[in-house]
Scaffold this motif. Structure first.
Motif, PDB file in Angstrom:
ATOM      1  N   LYS A  88       0.858  -1.179   0.000  1.00  0.00           N
ATOM      2  CA  LYS A  88       0.000   0.000   0.000  1.00  0.00           C
ATOM      3  C   LYS A  88       0.898   1.233   0.000  1.00  0.00           C
ATOM      4  N   PRO A  89       0.740   2.114  -0.973  1.00  0.00           N
ATOM      5  CA  PRO A  89       1.586   3.296  -1.038  1.00  0.00           C
ATOM      6  C   PRO A  89       1.148   4.352  -0.027  1.00  0.00           C
ATOM      7  N   ALA A  90       1.946   5.396   0.096  1.00  0.00           N
ATOM      8  CA  ALA A  90       1.538   6.567   0.858  1.00  0.00           C
ATOM      9  C   ALA A  90       0.513   7.357   0.048  1.00  0.00           C
ATOM     10  N   PHE A  91      -0.428   8.005   0.743  1.00  0.00           N
ATOM     11  CA  PHE A  91      -1.455   8.800   0.088  1.00  0.00           C
ATOM     12  C   PHE A  91      -1.321  10.257   0.517  1.00  0.00           C
ATOM     13  N   VAL A  92      -1.359  11.155  -0.473  1.00  0.00           N
ATOM     14  CA  VAL A  92      -1.239  12.590  -0.219  1.00  0.00           C
ATOM     15  C   VAL A  92      -2.515  13.264  -0.714  1.00  0.00           C
ATOM     16  N   VAL A  93      -3.184  13.986   0.167  1.00  0.00           N
ATOM     17  CA  VAL A  93      -4.473  14.611  -0.145  1.00  0.00           C
ATOM     18  C   VAL A  93      -4.299  16.120  -0.243  1.00  0.00           C
ATOM     19  N   PHE A 111      -1.863  15.232   4.547  1.00  0.00           N
ATOM     20  CA  PHE A 111      -2.771  16.266   4.052  1.00  0.00           C
ATOM     21  C   PHE A 111      -1.967  17.544   3.807  1.00  0.00           C
ATOM     22  N   VAL A 112      -2.029  18.027   2.566  1.00  0.00           N
ATOM     23  CA  VAL A 112      -1.260  19.202   2.159  1.00  0.00           C
ATOM     24  C   VAL A 112      -2.236  20.345   1.882  1.00  0.00           C
ATOM     25  N   THR A 113      -2.044  21.461   2.569  1.00  0.00           N
ATOM     26  CA  THR A 113      -2.984  22.587   2.478  1.00  0.00           C
ATOM     27  C   THR A 113      -2.437  23.752   1.659  1.00  0.00           C
ATOM     28  N   THR A 114      -1.279  23.569   1.038  1.00  0.00           N
ATOM     29  CA  THR A 114      -0.626  24.682   0.328  1.00  0.00           C
ATOM     30  C   THR A 114      -0.661  24.528  -1.185  1.00  0.00           C
ATOM     31  N   GLY A 115      -1.552  23.667  -1.682  1.00  0.00           N
ATOM     32  CA  GLY A 115      -1.744  23.590  -3.119  1.00  0.00           C
ATOM     33  C   GLY A 115      -1.221  22.316  -3.756  1.00  0.00           C
ATOM     34  N   ASP A 118       2.698  21.615  -4.223  1.00  0.00           N
ATOM     35  CA  ASP A 118       3.338  21.166  -2.984  1.00  0.00           C
ATOM     36  C   ASP A 118       2.937  19.730  -2.651  1.00  0.00           C
ATOM     37  N   ALA A 119       1.692  19.360  -2.963  1.00  0.00           N
ATOM     38  CA  ALA A 119       1.262  17.986  -2.726  1.00  0.00           C
ATOM     39  C   ALA A 119       2.030  17.021  -3.616  1.00  0.00           C
ATOM     40  N   VAL A 120       2.238  17.397  -4.873  1.00  0.00           N
ATOM     41  CA  VAL A 120       3.001  16.544  -5.783  1.00  0.00           C
ATOM     42  C   VAL A 120       4.451  16.439  -5.307  1.00  0.00           C
ATOM     43  N   ASP A 121       5.014  17.545  -4.837  1.00  0.00           N
ATOM     44  CA  ASP A 121       6.386  17.500  -4.311  1.00  0.00           C
ATOM     45  C   ASP A 121       6.483  16.580  -3.097  1.00  0.00           C
ATOM     46  N   ALA A 122       5.492  16.673  -2.210  1.00  0.00           N
ATOM     47  CA  ALA A 122       5.486  15.799  -1.026  1.00  0.00           C
ATOM     48  C   ALA A 122       5.375  14.337  -1.441  1.00  0.00           C
ATOM     49  N   ALA A 123       4.516  14.070  -2.425  1.00  0.00           N
ATOM     50  CA  ALA A 123       4.361  12.699  -2.903  1.00  0.00           C
ATOM     51  C   ALA A 123       5.638  12.203  -3.583  1.00  0.00           C
ATOM     52  N   ARG A 124       6.307  13.090  -4.309  1.00  0.00           N
ATOM     53  CA  ARG A 124       7.556  12.699  -4.955  1.00  0.00           C
ATOM     54  C   ARG A 124       8.603  12.294  -3.909  1.00  0.00           C
TER      55      ARG A 124
END
Length: 205
Positions: A88-93, A111-115, A118-124
């Motif tokens: 199961k991968p990590a999930f970024v919302v 949970f990413v609240t800055t757009g 930034d969510a894609v960067d966190a997931a990367r």
């Protein structure tokens, strides 16, 4: 190398849900037909599901989709992301406000609240860390919803797009594409099965 890939099922008339989707009716009226391929015994359907799950180092989704999959009629052990497949991968919302509680506490949620960027960067970062642990390349997969994928495409965040074209006409629902920035796609593969046509494209930036 970690790629950013949007991966979603779509009807012949371009909808990713049927009419009236929501937490109690996740894919909308008739929308379950979009994912028939994911439960098929066809070897190519099984391969796409297996390979898609195996390459997922992290998964990005929007808040509306999170509310569906984490809702009372959402994911469980048999219907979650890549259920029955490897890991199961990590999930970024992407959300303006994180939820007060989460039902699916067995999954790794951020949970990413800055757009979206930034969510894609966190997931990367999560995907690259998972890739280092496993010793193989892993990707970031944008699973939806439609607005999240459209925004990623418009912003030039995507490297690739995978569509599972289901042989159903829904007539209404949530459209995948509604205008936006023109993008050149390079077709990489077309695989027809009895339940879908699996289409893979590279996205020119």
């Amino acid at each position: 190398m970690t790629r950013i890939i949007a991966d979603i099922s779509v009807s012949l008339d371009g909808f990713v849900t049927g009419p009236d989707p929501g937490p109690d009716n996740g894919l909308g009226t008739g929308g379950e037909a979009l994912h028939t391929w994911a439960f098929s015994d066809d070897p190519d359907d099984r391969r796409f599901l297996r390979e898609g799950t195996a390459r997922s180092g992290a998964v990005v989704l929007g808040r509306r989709l999170f509310d569906v999959v984490d809702g009372p009629k959402g994911w469980d052990d048999t219907t979650g992301y890549g259920a029955g497949e490897v890991g199961k991968p990590a999930f970024v919302v992407v959300t303006s406000t994180p939820p007060e509680s989460v039902r699916t506490t067995d999954l790794d949620w951020t949970f990413v609240t800055t757009g979206l960027p930034d969510a894609v960067d966190a997931a990367r970062r999560r995907a690259e860390a998972a890739a280092a642990d496993r010793g193989k390349d892993l990707d970031v997969v944008l699973m939806g919803g439609a607005a999240t994928i459209r925004s990623a495409l418009d912003a030039g965040l995507l490297d690739a797009l995978t569509l599972h074209l289901s042989p159903v006409v829904l007539g209404a629902g949530t459209p995948l594409f509604t205008g936006g920035t023109p993008r050149k796609l390079v077709q990489r593969s077309v695989t027809p099965t009895s339940t879908a046509t699996h289409l893979s494209y590279d996205v020119s930036r």
